[in-house]
Design a protein around this motif. Structure first.
Motif, PDB file in Angstrom:
ATOM      1  N   LEU A  36       0.821  -1.207   0.000  1.00 15.53           N
ATOM      2  CA  LEU A  36       0.000   0.000   0.000  1.00 15.53           C
ATOM      3  C   LEU A  36       0.861   1.266   0.000  1.00 15.53           C
ATOM      4  O   LEU A  36       0.637   2.175  -0.806  1.00 15.53           O
ATOM      5  CB  LEU A  36      -0.943  -0.005   1.206  1.00 15.53           C
ATOM      6  N   ARG A  45      -6.774   6.715   5.783  1.00 18.20           N
ATOM      7  CA  ARG A  45      -7.318   5.868   6.849  1.00 18.20           C
ATOM      8  C   ARG A  45      -6.626   4.512   6.875  1.00 18.20           C
ATOM      9  O   ARG A  45      -6.248   4.012   7.931  1.00 18.20           O
ATOM     10  CB  ARG A  45      -8.828   5.700   6.684  1.00 18.20           C
ATOM     11  N   LEU A  46      -6.433   3.908   5.700  1.00 21.09           N
ATOM     12  CA  LEU A  46      -5.785   2.593   5.637  1.00 21.09           C
ATOM     13  C   LEU A  46      -4.343   2.639   6.127  1.00 21.09           C
ATOM     14  O   LEU A  46      -3.896   1.750   6.858  1.00 21.09           O
ATOM     15  CB  LEU A  46      -5.846   2.037   4.214  1.00 21.09           C
ATOM     16  N   GLU A  52      -4.487   2.843   9.859  1.00 23.54           N
ATOM     17  CA  GLU A  52      -4.868   1.569  10.480  1.00 23.54           C
ATOM     18  C   GLU A  52      -3.728   0.555  10.439  1.00 23.54           C
ATOM     19  O   GLU A  52      -3.477  -0.146  11.426  1.00 23.54           O
ATOM     20  CB  GLU A  52      -6.106   0.998   9.804  1.00 23.54           C
TER      21      GLU A  52
END
Length: 141
Positions: free
Chosen positions: A8, A67-68, A71
């Motif tokens: 990511l 957000r990812l 997290e």
């Protein structure tokens, strides 16, 4: 978790390098400066580290990616992970992370997506190696 972060954050830093603004760079630079100052004073670096990675995600303009990233970063600092981190995250580890963060910043500043992804992947790989160095049991002969 670190594999997910690498996948990511490699994509995020590539997109971020195409959307860099002076304001974005200033936020990333501010997190680096805080990391440097806190490191000199022997303070924990986790919040500065998180701010650095979130600031890069914010460059994408995509709140889901922000957000990812948050997290995944926070998952590394769960109670179990924190016990592992306490054994492996010392001043030398944070100094190495700071140098790696600087390389990512310079690539973003240059708006060089290839250098940015290479620097990010190097950082995450090195971070993972540092994090698991003492957590891996020694082999028994």
């Amino acid at each position: 978790m670190m594999q997910a972060r690498a996948m990511l954050e490699g994509s995020v830093v590539t997109l971020a390098s195409a959307r860099v603004t002076p304001q974005h760079l200033e936020r990333v630079k501010a997190s680096l400066e805080s990391m440097r100052k806190d490191g000199l004073n022997g303070r924990t670096q986790i919040e500065n580290d998180r701010r650095f990675h979130i600031a890069i995600a914010e460059m994408t303009g995509n709140s889901v990616l922000v957000r990812l990233i948050g997290e995944l970063f926070d998952g590394r600092h769960s109670p179990i992970s924190s016990r592992m981190s306490a054994r492996t995250e010392d001043s030398q580890a944070w100094k190495a992370a700071f140098v790696e963060h600087e390389a990512i910043y310079r690539a973003l500043e240059a708006r060089d997506p290839q250098a940015a992804v290479a620097a990010m992947l190097h950082h995450l790989s090195a971070s993972h190696a540092r994090w698991t160095a003492e957590a891996t049991p020694a082999s028994v002969d």
